[in-house]
Design a protein around this motif. Structure first.
Motif, PDB file in Angstrom:
ATOM      1  N   ALA A 108       0.830  -1.207   0.000  1.00  0.00           N
ATOM      2  CA  ALA A 108       0.000   0.000   0.000  1.00  0.00           C
ATOM      3  C   ALA A 108       0.863   1.256   0.000  1.00  0.00           C
ATOM      4  CB  ALA A 108      -0.938  -0.004   1.203  1.00  0.00           C
ATOM      5  N   GLU A 109       1.959   1.232   0.719  1.00  0.00           N
ATOM      6  CA  GLU A 109       2.887   2.368   0.744  1.00  0.00           C
ATOM      7  C   GLU A 109       3.456   2.638  -0.644  1.00  0.00           C
ATOM      8  OE1 GLU A 109       7.307   3.032   2.515  1.00  0.00           O
ATOM      9  OE2 GLU A 109       5.824   2.257   3.924  1.00  0.00           O
ATOM     10  N   ARG A 110       3.830   1.584  -1.343  1.00  0.00           N
ATOM     11  CA  ARG A 110       4.358   1.743  -2.706  1.00  0.00           C
ATOM     12  C   ARG A 110       3.290   2.298  -3.639  1.00  0.00           C
ATOM     13  NH1 ARG A 110       9.546  -0.390  -3.966  1.00  0.00           N
ATOM     14  NH2 ARG A 110       9.049   0.710  -5.873  1.00  0.00           N
ATOM     15  N   LEU A 115       0.979   7.060  -6.660  1.00  0.00           N
ATOM     16  CA  LEU A 115      -0.069   8.056  -6.894  1.00  0.00           C
ATOM     17  C   LEU A 115       0.399   9.459  -6.546  1.00  0.00           C
ATOM     18  CD1 LEU A 115      -3.317   6.322  -5.596  1.00  0.00           C
ATOM     19  CD2 LEU A 115      -2.599   6.672  -7.956  1.00  0.00           C
ATOM     20  N   ALA A 116       1.149   9.574  -5.458  1.00  0.00           N
ATOM     21  CA  ALA A 116       1.609  10.887  -4.994  1.00  0.00           C
ATOM     22  C   ALA A 116       2.646  11.496  -5.930  1.00  0.00           C
ATOM     23  CB  ALA A 116       2.182  10.771  -3.586  1.00  0.00           C
ATOM     24  N   SER A 117       3.285  10.670  -6.744  1.00  0.00           N
ATOM     25  CA  SER A 117       4.322  11.192  -7.638  1.00  0.00           C
ATOM     26  C   SER A 117       3.729  12.162  -8.655  1.00  0.00           C
ATOM     27  CB  SER A 117       5.044  10.057  -8.368  1.00  0.00           C
ATOM     28  OG  SER A 117       4.218   9.503  -9.383  1.00  0.00           O
ATOM     29  N   GLY A 118       2.447  12.002  -8.940  1.00  0.00           N
ATOM     30  CA  GLY A 118       1.787  12.877  -9.898  1.00  0.00           C
ATOM     31  C   GLY A 118       2.240  12.653 -11.334  1.00  0.00           C
ATOM     32  N   ARG A 123       0.506   5.514 -14.326  1.00  0.00           N
ATOM     33  CA  ARG A 123      -0.622   4.587 -14.515  1.00  0.00           C
ATOM     34  C   ARG A 123      -0.387   3.623 -15.670  1.00  0.00           C
ATOM     35  NH1 ARG A 123      -5.960   7.173 -12.155  1.00  0.00           N
ATOM     36  NH2 ARG A 123      -4.948   8.510 -10.647  1.00  0.00           N
ATOM     37  N   ASP A 124       0.516   3.963 -16.573  1.00  0.00           N
ATOM     38  CA  ASP A 124       0.848   3.037 -17.650  1.00  0.00           C
ATOM     39  C   ASP A 124       1.549   1.792 -17.114  1.00  0.00           C
ATOM     40  OD1 ASP A 124      -0.192   4.832 -19.466  1.00  0.00           O
ATOM     41  OD2 ASP A 124       1.760   5.626 -20.088  1.00  0.00           O
TER      42      ASP A 124
END
Length: 173
Positions: A108-110, A115-118, A123-124
């Motif tokens: 979950a942390e990874r 997601l936080a990296s923006g 997502r690819d």
């Protein structure tokens, strides 16, 4: 002298799992490890690295002097950083539950970090799913061996134009 602590007792600590994940694919200096884990106090980091080295999970593969201090280069040791079948059998239900939840927390942390990296491209590289297999214990051993062979070429952190991704596997009966 190496301690014979069960591997689960050593690696099922969130910080130790982070250290193992960072070292998993390549040798890392202690300086690089400190830079990769800036939220961890140096003394705490070194204490957990020492526990991993003492248990044979992490090995010191090199040392060099830098301004009077010794910088160590670390790699995974001969003891694989996973809980094997015999150790799983030896774990009590509460210890096994803790180990599994620690693992899920790391996954979950990874995910949250991705997601936080923006980064639009993140997502690819994202995917998750479940499938049911029908295996014997011998089939499972073969599957794990063949997966290791299949994935080995992709563990090279220096591959040109390659991006690091985490593949997490869970087997549930």
């Amino acid at each position: 002298m190496r301690k014979t602590t069960p591997i689960a007792d050593v690696i099922m600590h969130p910080l130790r799992m982070r250290i193992i994940q960072h070292i998993r694919t390549h040798e890392v200096t202690t300086t690089a490890l400190r830079e990769a884990l800036p939220d961890v106090a140096t003394a705490t980091l070194y204490r957990h690295v020492a526990a991993l080295v003492d248990a044979g999970i992490v090995a010191v593969v090199g040392e060099r002097k830098i301004r009077g201090a010794v910088e160590r280069t670390l790699a995974l040791g001969e003891r694989m950083a996973h809980v094997d079948r015999d150790e799983l059998q030896a774990m009590g239900a509460e210890q096994l539950r803790h180990a599994f939840l620690t693992y899920l927390g790391r996954v979950a942390e990874r995910f949250d970090a991705s997601l936080a990296s923006g980064e639009a491209q993140a997502r690819d590289y994202l995917g998750f799913g479940m499938t049911q297999l029908h295996v014997t214990t011998d089939d499972l051993a073969e599957l794990q061996t063949r997966l290791g062979e299949l994935l080995a070429p992709y563990a090279d952190a220096d591959r040109k134009d390659a991006r690091a991704v985490t593949l997490a596997t869970i087997l549930l009966p």
